[in-house]
Design a protein around this motif. Structure first.
Motif, PDB file in Angstrom:
ATOM      1  N   ASN A 136      -3.895  23.098   0.995  1.00  0.00           N
ATOM      2  CA  ASN A 136      -4.527  24.098   0.353  1.00  0.00           C
ATOM      3  C   ASN A 136      -4.148  24.227  -1.042  1.00  0.00           C
ATOM      4  O   ASN A 136      -5.164  24.295  -1.832  1.00  0.00           O
ATOM      5  N   LEU A 137      -2.977  24.277  -1.569  1.00  0.00           N
ATOM      6  CA  LEU A 137      -2.790  24.254  -3.163  1.00  0.00           C
ATOM      7  C   LEU A 137      -3.273  22.635  -3.706  1.00  0.00           C
ATOM      8  O   LEU A 137      -3.370  22.710  -4.950  1.00  0.00           O
ATOM      9  N   GLN A 138      -2.985  21.718  -2.995  1.00  0.00           N
ATOM     10  CA  GLN A 138      -3.768  20.462  -3.457  1.00  0.00           C
ATOM     11  C   GLN A 138      -2.882  20.041  -4.478  1.00  0.00           C
ATOM     12  O   GLN A 138      -3.328  19.404  -5.396  1.00  0.00           O
ATOM     13  N   HIS A 139      -1.350  20.226  -4.550  1.00  0.00           N
ATOM     14  CA  HIS A 139      -0.438  19.768  -5.409  1.00  0.00           C
ATOM     15  C   HIS A 139      -0.003  18.385  -5.200  1.00  0.00           C
ATOM     16  O   HIS A 139       0.489  17.569  -5.836  1.00  0.00           O
ATOM     17  N   CYS A 140      -0.143  17.845  -3.818  1.00  0.00           N
ATOM     18  CA  CYS A 140       0.752  16.657  -3.327  1.00  0.00           C
ATOM     19  C   CYS A 140      -0.512  15.828  -2.601  1.00  0.00           C
ATOM     20  O   CYS A 140      -1.588  16.417  -2.081  1.00  0.00           O
ATOM     21  N   CYS A 141       0.098  14.757  -2.292  1.00  0.00           N
ATOM     22  CA  CYS A 141      -0.748  13.710  -1.212  1.00  0.00           C
ATOM     23  C   CYS A 141       0.369  13.191  -0.401  1.00  0.00           C
ATOM     24  O   CYS A 141       1.472  13.485  -0.109  1.00  0.00           O
ATOM     25  N   HIS A 142      -0.261  12.768   0.744  1.00  0.00           N
ATOM     26  CA  HIS A 142       0.439  11.928   1.634  1.00  0.00           C
ATOM     27  C   HIS A 142       1.241  11.035   1.106  1.00  0.00           C
ATOM     28  O   HIS A 142       0.718  10.268   0.005  1.00  0.00           O
ATOM     29  N   GLY A 147      -3.226  10.322  -7.006  1.00  0.00           N
ATOM     30  CA  GLY A 147      -4.052  10.893  -7.896  1.00  0.00           C
ATOM     31  C   GLY A 147      -4.927  12.026  -7.277  1.00  0.00           C
ATOM     32  O   GLY A 147      -4.849  12.341  -6.092  1.00  0.00           O
ATOM     33  N   ALA A 148      -5.888  12.653  -8.088  1.00  0.00           N
ATOM     34  CA  ALA A 148      -6.723  13.635  -7.736  1.00  0.00           C
ATOM     35  C   ALA A 148      -7.282  13.581  -6.368  1.00  0.00           C
ATOM     36  O   ALA A 148      -7.683  14.351  -5.625  1.00  0.00           O
ATOM     37  N   ALA A 149      -7.761  12.376  -6.092  1.00  0.00           N
ATOM     38  CA  ALA A 149      -8.498  12.170  -4.687  1.00  0.00           C
ATOM     39  C   ALA A 149      -7.680  11.624  -3.503  1.00  0.00           C
ATOM     40  O   ALA A 149      -7.928  11.249  -2.401  1.00  0.00           O
ATOM     41  N   CYS A 150      -6.197  11.638  -3.581  1.00  0.00           N
ATOM     42  CA  CYS A 150      -5.476  11.129  -2.963  1.00  0.00           C
ATOM     43  C   CYS A 150      -5.884   9.874  -2.443  1.00  0.00           C
ATOM     44  O   CYS A 150      -5.822   9.637  -1.080  1.00  0.00           O
ATOM     45  N   SER A 151      -5.942   8.880  -3.327  1.00  0.00           N
ATOM     46  CA  SER A 151      -6.482   7.326  -3.057  1.00  0.00           C
ATOM     47  C   SER A 151      -5.167   6.846  -2.497  1.00  0.00           C
ATOM     48  O   SER A 151      -4.042   7.076  -2.710  1.00  0.00           O
ATOM     49  N   ALA A 152      -5.535   5.664  -1.587  1.00  0.00           N
ATOM     50  CA  ALA A 152      -4.645   4.980  -0.837  1.00  0.00           C
ATOM     51  C   ALA A 152      -3.933   3.887  -2.082  1.00  0.00           C
ATOM     52  O   ALA A 152      -4.612   3.452  -2.856  1.00  0.00           O
ATOM     53  N   CYS A 153      -2.455   3.809  -1.933  1.00  0.00           N
ATOM     54  CA  CYS A 153      -1.792   2.861  -2.736  1.00  0.00           C
ATOM     55  C   CYS A 153      -1.907   1.671  -2.415  1.00  0.00           C
ATOM     56  O   CYS A 153      -2.331   1.335  -1.399  1.00  0.00           O
ATOM     57  N   PRO A 154      -2.005   0.624  -3.246  1.00  0.00           N
ATOM     58  CA  PRO A 154      -2.270  -0.985  -3.124  1.00  0.00           C
ATOM     59  C   PRO A 154      -1.258  -1.400  -2.077  1.00  0.00           C
ATOM     60  O   PRO A 154      -0.131  -1.127  -2.105  1.00  0.00           O
ATOM     61  N   LYS A 155      -1.822  -2.030  -1.029  1.00  0.00           N
ATOM     62  CA  LYS A 155      -0.970  -2.868   0.145  1.00  0.00           C
ATOM     63  C   LYS A 155      -1.201  -4.377   0.140  1.00  0.00           C
ATOM     64  O   LYS A 155      -2.283  -4.740  -0.245  1.00  0.00           O
ATOM     65  N   ASP A 156      -0.244  -5.015   0.673  1.00  0.00           N
ATOM     66  CA  ASP A 156      -0.332  -6.416   0.606  1.00  0.00           C
ATOM     67  C   ASP A 156      -0.811  -6.855   2.118  1.00  0.00           C
ATOM     68  O   ASP A 156      -1.278  -5.883   2.886  1.00  0.00           O
ATOM     69  N   ASP A 169       2.296   4.074  -8.888  1.00  0.00           N
ATOM     70  CA  ASP A 169       2.307   5.371  -9.755  1.00  0.00           C
ATOM     71  C   ASP A 169       1.617   6.364  -9.203  1.00  0.00           C
ATOM     72  O   ASP A 169       0.549   6.394  -8.793  1.00  0.00           O
ATOM     73  N   GLY A 170       2.485   7.507  -8.935  1.00  0.00           N
ATOM     74  CA  GLY A 170       1.859   8.896  -8.582  1.00  0.00           C
ATOM     75  C   GLY A 170       1.919   9.078  -7.134  1.00  0.00           C
ATOM     76  O   GLY A 170       1.159  10.080  -6.428  1.00  0.00           O
ATOM     77  N   ASP A 171       2.693   8.102  -6.346  1.00  0.00           N
ATOM     78  CA  ASP A 171       2.601   8.153  -4.927  1.00  0.00           C
ATOM     79  C   ASP A 171       3.160   9.376  -4.424  1.00  0.00           C
ATOM     80  O   ASP A 171       4.212  10.173  -4.818  1.00  0.00           O
ATOM     81  N   GLY A 172       2.506  10.145  -3.573  1.00  0.00           N
ATOM     82  CA  GLY A 172       2.669  11.533  -2.856  1.00  0.00           C
ATOM     83  C   GLY A 172       2.243  12.631  -3.724  1.00  0.00           C
ATOM     84  O   GLY A 172       2.469  13.706  -3.380  1.00  0.00           O
ATOM     85  N   THR A 173       1.726  12.308  -5.013  1.00  0.00           N
ATOM     86  CA  THR A 173       1.301  13.456  -5.992  1.00  0.00           C
ATOM     87  C   THR A 173      -0.093  13.344  -6.217  1.00  0.00           C
ATOM     88  O   THR A 173      -0.822  12.130  -5.687  1.00  0.00           O
ATOM     89  N   ARG A 174      -0.507  14.453  -7.096  1.00  0.00           N
ATOM     90  CA  ARG A 174      -2.156  14.300  -7.323  1.00  0.00           C
ATOM     91  C   ARG A 174      -1.955  13.454  -8.936  1.00  0.00           C
ATOM     92  O   ARG A 174      -2.752  13.705  -9.670  1.00  0.00           O
ATOM     93  N   LEU A 175      -1.126  12.860  -9.309  1.00  0.00           N
ATOM     94  CA  LEU A 175      -0.866  12.244 -10.520  1.00  0.00           C
ATOM     95  C   LEU A 175      -1.085  10.588 -10.407  1.00  0.00           C
ATOM     96  O   LEU A 175      -0.931  10.134  -9.329  1.00  0.00           O
ATOM     97  N   GLY A 176      -0.542   9.833 -11.516  1.00  0.00           N
ATOM     98  CA  GLY A 176      -0.540   8.688 -11.572  1.00  0.00           C
ATOM     99  C   GLY A 176      -1.755   7.775 -11.435  1.00  0.00           C
ATOM    100  O   GLY A 176      -3.075   8.292 -11.151  1.00  0.00           O
ATOM    101  N   ASN A 177      -1.718   6.321 -11.505  1.00  0.00           N
ATOM    102  CA  ASN A 177      -2.973   5.508 -11.496  1.00  0.00           C
ATOM    103  C   ASN A 177      -2.991   4.491 -10.312  1.00  0.00           C
ATOM    104  O   ASN A 177      -3.812   3.602 -10.158  1.00  0.00           O
ATOM    105  N   GLY A 178      -1.765   4.704  -9.482  1.00  0.00           N
ATOM    106  CA  GLY A 178      -1.584   3.818  -8.449  1.00  0.00           C
ATOM    107  C   GLY A 178      -1.043   2.447  -8.629  1.00  0.00           C
ATOM    108  O   GLY A 178      -0.886   1.700  -7.779  1.00  0.00           O
ATOM    109  N   THR A 179      -0.595   2.068 -10.089  1.00  0.00           N
ATOM    110  CA  THR A 179      -0.109   0.990 -10.337  1.00  0.00           C
ATOM    111  C   THR A 179       1.143   0.816  -9.809  1.00  0.00           C
ATOM    112  O   THR A 179       2.025   1.645  -9.514  1.00  0.00           O
ATOM    113  N   CYS A 180       1.489  -0.624  -9.124  1.00  0.00           N
ATOM    114  CA  CYS A 180       2.895  -0.740  -8.759  1.00  0.00           C
ATOM    115  C   CYS A 180       3.709  -0.859  -9.790  1.00  0.00           C
ATOM    116  O   CYS A 180       3.824  -1.349 -10.707  1.00  0.00           O
ATOM    117  N   LEU A 181       4.858   0.068  -9.455  1.00  0.00           N
ATOM    118  CA  LEU A 181       6.002   0.042 -10.436  1.00  0.00           C
ATOM    119  C   LEU A 181       7.218  -0.795  -9.402  1.00  0.00           C
ATOM    120  O   LEU A 181       7.799  -0.046  -8.334  1.00  0.00           O
TER     121      LEU A 181
END
Length: 368
Positions: A136-142, A147-156, A169-181
């Motif tokens: 509802n508030l769309q502040h977080c992702c699973h 990111g804004a679209a809750c894109s999947a993080c990169p997996k091996d 980067d941004g795991d679980g939030t609507r932020l970040g670019n998905g780069t592996c930290l």
């Protein structure tokens, strides 16, 4: 002219007061904004945790009044009643020791949304965090999305996010670019490579090289590709260099060797040069003092040590002679008294800063 000057000074004073107050407010606001600022997702998580806390606190509640059964029948059950919701909202965020203000702010903003969940949603169908913060508030992702679209993080290839050795980067939030930290010791796009001074172990993990290594191919100081500064190669093994074997510290400092390095520490103020900590590790003294078993003392103190030591020595010899003279006819008694005398001398000398033996040794050595 004087009245005009007074007015000018008054206006100038007011200007500086306003400027100071304004600057304090700006500084205070900057401090509050820069220190401990929370992301929207984190704020939402704190709010839902607080809501669940008060949901649990009110779980044993019921209607107050004379006819609770009638109230349960005519009104909704207490478990999902407006009364219970009001009780929860009154306590919301109050139990927090930190981040209380951000929690209160979001609670006001989301008040109507929370009421909708309370009255119209099935609490068993989805937890509050998922329903409120993600859907509802769309502040977080699973978890595992960003990111804004809750894109999947990169997996091996084993379906592990960032190879299981980092997070995106941004795991679980609507932020970040998905780069592996990557975690410490790992690097690469998927955190599947070992960082500098780490090696791939048999278990498939990146472990740290030995402290002496500048790059390695395995565990231990014998697996180094090269030695770090402060270490040197001997028979294929990197060993520590003892920097203290040469003069690396100042004249009034002493050296302590450490792994791969050394430490210079100032001598005690009484010493000119020294070989360790404290006033009893001096190796030389200023011209006004003399070196006495590692201590720098003046002539007066030295003379006191000598005088007191000679007196104690005379006392010990006197007691021994008297004992032998008085009890010369009884060997057993002499033995017992001598033992007692020895114990007395031992404990007397034990508590002395400078023992009689030390003083005599110094005098005999100096005489030579």
């Amino acid at each position: 002219m004087g009245e005009l000057l007074n007015k000018s000074l008054l206006l100038l004073f007011l200007y500086f007061q306003i400027t100071i107050i304004g600057s304090k407010k700006i500084a205070s606001r900057n401090i509050n904004e820069s220190s401990g600022k929370l992301s929207e997702c984190r704020r939402c998580k704190i709010l839902t945790d607080s809501f669940n806390h008060w949901l649990d606190k009110t779980s044993r509640g019921k209607y107050e009044g004379g006819d609770a059964a009638w109230e349960e029948e005519k009104l909704k059950s207490y478990a999902r009643s407006e009364i219970r919701l009001v009780e929860i909202q009154e306590g919301l965020c109050s139990e927090l020791k930190i981040h209380q203000d951000p929690c209160y702010t979001l609670a006001e903003e989301a008040e109507q949304v929370l009421e909708k969940w309370w009255f119209y949603e099935n609490p068993n169908a989805a937890d509050l965090y998922t329903w409120l913060c993600i859907e509802n508030l769309q502040h977080c992702c699973h978890k595992g999305h960003f990111g804004a679209a809750c894109s999947a993080c990169p997996k091996d290839k084993h379906n592990k996010v960032c190879g299981g050795h980092g997070k995106c980067d941004g795991d679980g939030t609507r932020l970040g670019n998905g780069t592996c930290l990557c975690r410490k010791g790992y690097m690469g796009i998927m955190c599947d490579e070992c960082s500098e001074n780490y090696y791939l172990s048999e278990a498939g993990t990146c472990d740290a090289c030995h402290a002496s290594c500048n790059g390695c191919k395995g565990e231990g100081a014998d697996s180094c590709e090269a030695c770090k500064t402060g270490w040197e190669l001997h028979s294929g093994v990197c060993v520590d260099v003892n920097e203290c074997s040469s003069s690396v510290c100042k004249l009034n400092e002493y050296c302590t060797n450490t792994e791969g390095s050394h430490r210079c520490t100032k001598c005690d103020l009484s010493c000119k040069t020294c070989m360790g900590d404290g006033p009893s590790n001096c190796t030389s003294c200023e011209s006004t003092n003399v070196l006495w078993f590692g201590e720098c003392i003046d002539d007066e103190l030295q003379q006191n040590y000598i005088t007191n030591s000679i007196r104690r020595l005379a006392l010990y010899i006197g007691l021994l002679v008297i004992t032998l003279f008085i009890f010369r006819s009884s060997t057993s008694v002499v033995t017992i008294v001598v033992v007692i005398l020895a114990v007395y001398i031992y404990f007397t000398e034990k508590n002395l800063k400078m023992t009689t033996f030390n003083v005599l040794q110094h005098l005999l050595f100096s005489a030579k």
